[in-house]
Motif scaffolding. Structure first.
Motif, mmCIF file in Angstrom:
data_model
loop_
_atom_site.group_PDB
_atom_site.id
_atom_site.type_symbol
_atom_site.label_atom_id
_atom_site.label_comp_id
_atom_site.label_asym_id
_atom_site.label_seq_id
_atom_site.Cartn_x
_atom_site.Cartn_y
_atom_site.Cartn_z
ATOM 1 N N ALA A 8 -27.881 8.284 20.056
ATOM 2 C CA ALA A 8 -27.702 8.445 21.495
ATOM 3 C C ALA A 8 -28.575 9.580 21.995
ATOM 4 N N ASP A 11 -25.553 11.323 27.367
ATOM 5 C CA ASP A 11 -24.202 10.783 27.473
ATOM 6 C C ASP A 11 -24.286 9.280 27.290
ATOM 7 N N ASP A 13 -22.251 5.683 26.943
ATOM 8 C CA ASP A 13 -21.043 4.897 27.187
ATOM 9 C C ASP A 13 -20.885 3.887 26.058
ATOM 10 N N PHE A 14 -20.380 4.383 24.918
ATOM 11 C CA PHE A 14 -20.288 3.493 23.762
ATOM 12 C C PHE A 14 -19.257 2.395 23.960
ATOM 13 N N HIS A 69 -17.782 12.715 14.737
ATOM 14 C CA HIS A 69 -18.077 11.443 15.412
ATOM 15 C C HIS A 69 -17.075 11.118 16.509
ATOM 16 N N GLN A 72 -14.507 6.116 16.970
ATOM 17 C CA GLN A 72 -15.570 5.201 16.562
ATOM 18 C C GLN A 72 -15.012 3.786 16.496
ATOM 19 N N ASP A 90 -20.177 4.871 18.187
ATOM 20 C CA ASP A 90 -19.461 6.028 18.719
ATOM 21 C C ASP A 90 -20.370 6.820 19.644
ATOM 22 N N LYS A 91 -19.925 7.994 20.070
ATOM 23 C CA LYS A 91 -20.674 8.805 21.031
ATOM 24 C C LYS A 91 -22.043 9.238 20.514
#
Length: 124
Positions: A8, A11, A13-14, A69, A72, A90-91
């Protein structure tokens, strides 16, 4: 085996990506909504059942990585009847791996969805 990774860039948006993947590839399934929590619980249960220490290095490592993480998602992305990716999102980004026996171009629809998000994508 084919690997798709995506870090990523900002930011991310997972959960939006997970929703897009499930909508784009309807045969896909959610394996678990919280991979690290589920894995930690399984490991703690195994330790308790076998009389092993609950603060073993492997469990402490799992806690540390899970914290890093955060939440997830673990999903199976079925791009086609012959191509499925075991995926964790995840993020921090995405990690996806498939089995053998497919043409690399078959992954193009999946890569198209991933490219809508701020990810540095690599394939192998």
């Amino acid at each position: 085996m084919y690997y798709i990774g995506g870090k990523a860039n900002s930011d991310f948006d997972f959960d939006g990506l997970v929703a897009d993947l499930l909508a784009s590839f309807p045969a896909s399934t959610v394996i678990t909504d919280d991979y690290y929590a589920d894995r930690l619980e399984r490991n703690l249960t195994l330790a308790r059942d076998n009389g092993w220490p609950l603060d073993s290095p492997s469990i402490e490592c799992l806690k540390r990585v899970g914290t890093e993480h955060g939440l997830q998602r673990h999903i199976s992305v079925a791009v086609s009847p012959s191509l499925t990716f075991d995926s964790r999102i995840d993020k921090l980004g995405v990690f996806m791996i498939s089995g053998d026996n497919f043409n690399e171009s078959d992954a193009a629809p999946l890569l198209d969805v991933l490219r809508r998000y701020p990810l540095a994508i690599e394939t192998e």
